[in-house]
Motif scaffolding. Structure first.
Motif, PDB file in Angstrom:
ATOM      1  N   ARG A  58      76.482   1.275  -5.087  1.00  0.00           N
ATOM      2  CA  ARG A  58      77.704   1.763  -4.444  1.00  0.00           C
ATOM      3  C   ARG A  58      78.739   0.652  -4.285  1.00  0.00           C
ATOM      4  N   ARG A  59      79.994   1.055  -4.220  1.00  0.00           N
ATOM      5  CA  ARG A  59      81.081   0.095  -3.991  1.00  0.00           C
ATOM      6  C   ARG A  59      81.106  -0.296  -2.522  1.00  0.00           C
ATOM      7  N   VAL A  60      81.244  -1.581  -2.249  1.00  0.00           N
ATOM      8  CA  VAL A  60      81.385  -2.060  -0.876  1.00  0.00           C
ATOM      9  C   VAL A  60      82.874  -2.203  -0.588  1.00  0.00           C
ATOM     10  N   ALA A  61      83.402  -1.306   0.235  1.00  0.00           N
ATOM     11  CA  ALA A  61      84.829  -1.305   0.539  1.00  0.00           C
ATOM     12  C   ALA A  61      85.210  -2.445   1.474  1.00  0.00           C
ATOM     13  N   ALA A  62      84.280  -2.852   2.338  1.00  0.00           N
ATOM     14  CA  ALA A  62      84.557  -3.949   3.269  1.00  0.00           C
ATOM     15  C   ALA A  62      83.256  -4.394   3.916  1.00  0.00           C
ATOM     16  N   ILE A  63      83.260  -5.644   4.338  1.00  0.00           N
ATOM     17  CA  ILE A  63      82.196  -6.199   5.171  1.00  0.00           C
ATOM     18  C   ILE A  63      82.836  -6.470   6.524  1.00  0.00           C
ATOM     19  N   ILE A  64      82.452  -5.695   7.520  1.00  0.00           N
ATOM     20  CA  ILE A  64      83.096  -5.742   8.830  1.00  0.00           C
ATOM     21  C   ILE A  64      82.224  -6.554   9.777  1.00  0.00           C
ATOM     22  N   CYS A  65      82.829  -7.514  10.444  1.00  0.00           N
ATOM     23  CA  CYS A  65      82.111  -8.349  11.404  1.00  0.00           C
ATOM     24  C   CYS A  65      82.519  -7.936  12.810  1.00  0.00           C
ATOM     25  N   THR A  66      81.564  -7.482  13.613  1.00  0.00           N
ATOM     26  CA  THR A  66      81.908  -7.133  14.990  1.00  0.00           C
ATOM     27  C   THR A  66      82.278  -8.360  15.801  1.00  0.00           C
ATOM     28  N   HIS A  67      81.704  -9.512  15.428  1.00  0.00           N
ATOM     29  CA  HIS A  67      82.059 -10.802  16.020  1.00  0.00           C
ATOM     30  C   HIS A  67      81.476 -11.879  15.118  1.00  0.00           C
ATOM     31  N   ALA A  68      81.710 -13.148  15.458  1.00  0.00           N
ATOM     32  CA  ALA A  68      81.401 -14.214  14.508  1.00  0.00           C
ATOM     33  C   ALA A  68      80.254 -15.123  14.923  1.00  0.00           C
ATOM     34  N   HIS A  69      79.379 -14.695  15.829  1.00  0.00           N
ATOM     35  CA  HIS A  69      78.154 -15.465  16.034  1.00  0.00           C
ATOM     36  C   HIS A  69      77.401 -15.544  14.712  1.00  0.00           C
ATOM     37  N   ASP A  70      76.730 -16.672  14.495  1.00  0.00           N
ATOM     38  CA  ASP A  70      76.196 -16.922  13.155  1.00  0.00           C
ATOM     39  C   ASP A  70      75.210 -15.871  12.685  1.00  0.00           C
ATOM     40  N   LEU A  79      77.336 -11.791   0.486  1.00  0.00           N
ATOM     41  CA  LEU A  79      77.382 -10.362   0.177  1.00  0.00           C
ATOM     42  C   LEU A  79      78.704 -10.004  -0.483  1.00  0.00           C
ATOM     43  N   SER A  80      79.790 -10.604  -0.012  1.00  0.00           N
ATOM     44  CA  SER A  80      81.085 -10.389  -0.648  1.00  0.00           C
ATOM     45  C   SER A  80      81.053 -10.803  -2.107  1.00  0.00           C
ATOM     46  N   ASP A  81      80.524 -11.975  -2.381  1.00  0.00           N
ATOM     47  CA  ASP A  81      80.451 -12.457  -3.757  1.00  0.00           C
ATOM     48  C   ASP A  81      79.599 -11.536  -4.622  1.00  0.00           C
ATOM     49  N   ARG A  82      78.542 -11.000  -4.036  1.00  0.00           N
ATOM     50  CA  ARG A  82      77.619 -10.157  -4.800  1.00  0.00           C
ATOM     51  C   ARG A  82      78.231  -8.806  -5.145  1.00  0.00           C
ATOM     52  N   PHE A  83      79.162  -8.354  -4.325  1.00  0.00           N
ATOM     53  CA  PHE A  83      79.754  -7.033  -4.534  1.00  0.00           C
ATOM     54  C   PHE A  83      81.253  -7.146  -4.826  1.00  0.00           C
ATOM     55  N   GLY A  84      81.547  -7.958  -5.820  1.00  0.00           N
ATOM     56  CA  GLY A  84      82.885  -7.976  -6.397  1.00  0.00           C
ATOM     57  C   GLY A  84      83.990  -8.463  -5.492  1.00  0.00           C
ATOM     58  N   GLY A  85      83.670  -9.337  -4.569  1.00  0.00           N
ATOM     59  CA  GLY A  85      84.694  -9.849  -3.672  1.00  0.00           C
ATOM     60  C   GLY A  85      85.102  -8.873  -2.587  1.00  0.00           C
ATOM     61  N   ALA A  86      84.161  -8.060  -2.135  1.00  0.00           N
ATOM     62  CA  ALA A  86      84.459  -7.127  -1.039  1.00  0.00           C
ATOM     63  C   ALA A  86      85.069  -7.892   0.133  1.00  0.00           C
ATOM     64  N   PRO A  87      86.170  -7.398   0.705  1.00  0.00           N
ATOM     65  CA  PRO A  87      86.856  -8.152   1.755  1.00  0.00           C
ATOM     66  C   PRO A  87      86.048  -8.228   3.045  1.00  0.00           C
ATOM     67  N   ILE A  88      86.090  -9.404   3.671  1.00  0.00           N
ATOM     68  CA  ILE A  88      85.443  -9.636   4.959  1.00  0.00           C
ATOM     69  C   ILE A  88      86.496  -9.466   6.045  1.00  0.00           C
ATOM     70  N   LEU A  89      86.227  -8.600   7.020  1.00  0.00           N
ATOM     71  CA  LEU A  89      87.168  -8.292   8.095  1.00  0.00           C
ATOM     72  C   LEU A  89      86.655  -8.858   9.409  1.00  0.00           C
ATOM     73  N   LEU A  90      87.538  -9.533  10.146  1.00  0.00           N
ATOM     74  CA  LEU A  90      87.158 -10.154  11.413  1.00  0.00           C
ATOM     75  C   LEU A  90      88.388 -10.281  12.282  1.00  0.00           C
ATOM     76  N   ASN A  91      88.213 -10.079  13.591  1.00  0.00           N
ATOM     77  CA  ASN A  91      89.312 -10.292  14.521  1.00  0.00           C
ATOM     78  C   ASN A  91      89.686 -11.774  14.548  1.00  0.00           C
ATOM     79  N   PRO A  92      90.963 -12.111  14.521  1.00  0.00           N
ATOM     80  CA  PRO A  92      91.360 -13.524  14.438  1.00  0.00           C
ATOM     81  C   PRO A  92      90.941 -14.369  15.629  1.00  0.00           C
ATOM     82  N   ALA A  93      90.693 -13.752  16.788  1.00  0.00           N
ATOM     83  CA  ALA A  93      90.252 -14.527  17.949  1.00  0.00           C
ATOM     84  C   ALA A  93      88.866 -15.129  17.752  1.00  0.00           C
TER      85      ALA A  93
END
Length: 213
Positions: A58-70, A79-93
Motif C-alpha cells: 500500500r501507498r504510505v500517504a504520511a508518517i504522523i508523529c504524535t510527539h517526538a520522544h525517541d 520508514l519514509s525512505d522505504r516507502f518512496g519518501g512518504a512525508p513525516i508530519l510533526l508539530n513544530p513545537a
C-alpha cells in the motif's frame, strides 16, 4: 489483488525510550490507518520491518508523529525512505525533542491543530494536546469513533509529565478541554498498552488532579 483491510491495524514493537539520562524498555503501539490502497502510519517505533510487513504494497500517504520522544519517532526516517519518501508530519513545537534523535534530518511538514488529513476515505482531525511534550498531538477519526492519543491519555490517566519539556497543568488542560468533550463512546487508541474510552476515563479527572498535585 489487494486484500480487504480493516481501517485500523496495530503493530506492537519493542525497544527503548531515553530521556534525561535514563533509558527504559518499552512496547509501543504503532497504528496503521487507511484502506487496501493507502495508509498513514501513526508513530513509527522501533521496528521498520514489522511495520512494513503490515503495510504491504500500500501507498504510505504520511508518517504522523504524535510527539517526538525517541520511542515514537526513531523509525520515521527509515520508514519514509522505504516507502518512496512518504512525508513525516510533526508539530513544530517538538523540534528540540526531534533533534535529539534525528539531528541531521527534519520532518517534512508541520502538523497543526485543527487541520484534517484524509486517507482511504477516513478523516483524521489533528487535535493539539500539549503537556506530555510541548507539541503533542492527537488524531480523531469521527466516522470510526476513535481517537489516537499517543502518550497524552492512557487507560487509567494522563501521560507522564515528570521529564523535560513536559507540564502536568498543560496535559490536564488538554485532556479536560480537548479530549473529554469527545463523545463518551469514543475508543481511545493509546501509544502504549490497552485501549480505553473517553467515557471510561472522564469520571476520574478529579482523581488525576489530586494525584498530580
Amino acid at each position: 489483488m489487494n486484500q480487504t483491510r480493516r481501517p485500523v491495524e496495530r503493530v506492537v514493537t519493542s525497544g527503548t525510550f531515553s530521556l534525561d539520562g535514563g533509558t527504559w524498555d518499552v512496547d509501543n503501539n504503532v497504528w496503521i490507518v487507511g484502506d487496501e490502497n493507502e495508509v498513514v502510519v501513526i508513530d513509527a517505533a522501533h521496528d521498520t520491518d514489522a511495520i512494513a510487513r503490515v503495510i504491504g504494497d500500500r501507498r504510505v500517504a504520511a508518517i504522523i508523529c504524535t510527539h517526538a520522544h525517541d520511542d515514537h519517532v526513531n523509525q520515521a526516517p527509515a520508514l519514509s525512505d522505504r516507502f518512496g519518501g512518504a512525508p513525516i508530519l510533526l508539530n513544530p513545537a517538538e523540534a528540540p525533542l526531534w533533534r535529539m534523535t534525528h539531528p541531521r534530518r527534519g520532518p517534512d511538514r508541520e502538523l497543526i491543530g485543527g487541520e484534517t488529513l484524509t486517507v482511504g476515505g477516513i478523516d483524521l482531525r489533528a487535535l493539539a494536546t500539549p503537556g506530555h511534550s510541548p507539541g503533542s498531538m492527537c488524531l480523531y477519526a469521527p466516522e470510526l469513533e476513535i481517537v489516537f492519543t499517543g502518550d497524552t491519555l492512557f487507560h487509567g490517566g494522563p501521560g507522564a509529565t515528570g521529564r523535560s519539556y513536559s507540564s502536568f497543568d498543560e496535559i490536564i488542560s488538554s485532556i479536560r478541554d480537548t479530549l473529554l468533550p469527545l463523545p463518551g463512546e469514543t475508543l481511545v487508541h493509546t501509544g502504549h498498552g490497552p485501549a480505553t474510552t473517553i467515557g471510561g476515563e472522564a469520571p476520574h479527572l478529579g482523581e488525576w488532579l489530586a494525584r498530580g498535585r
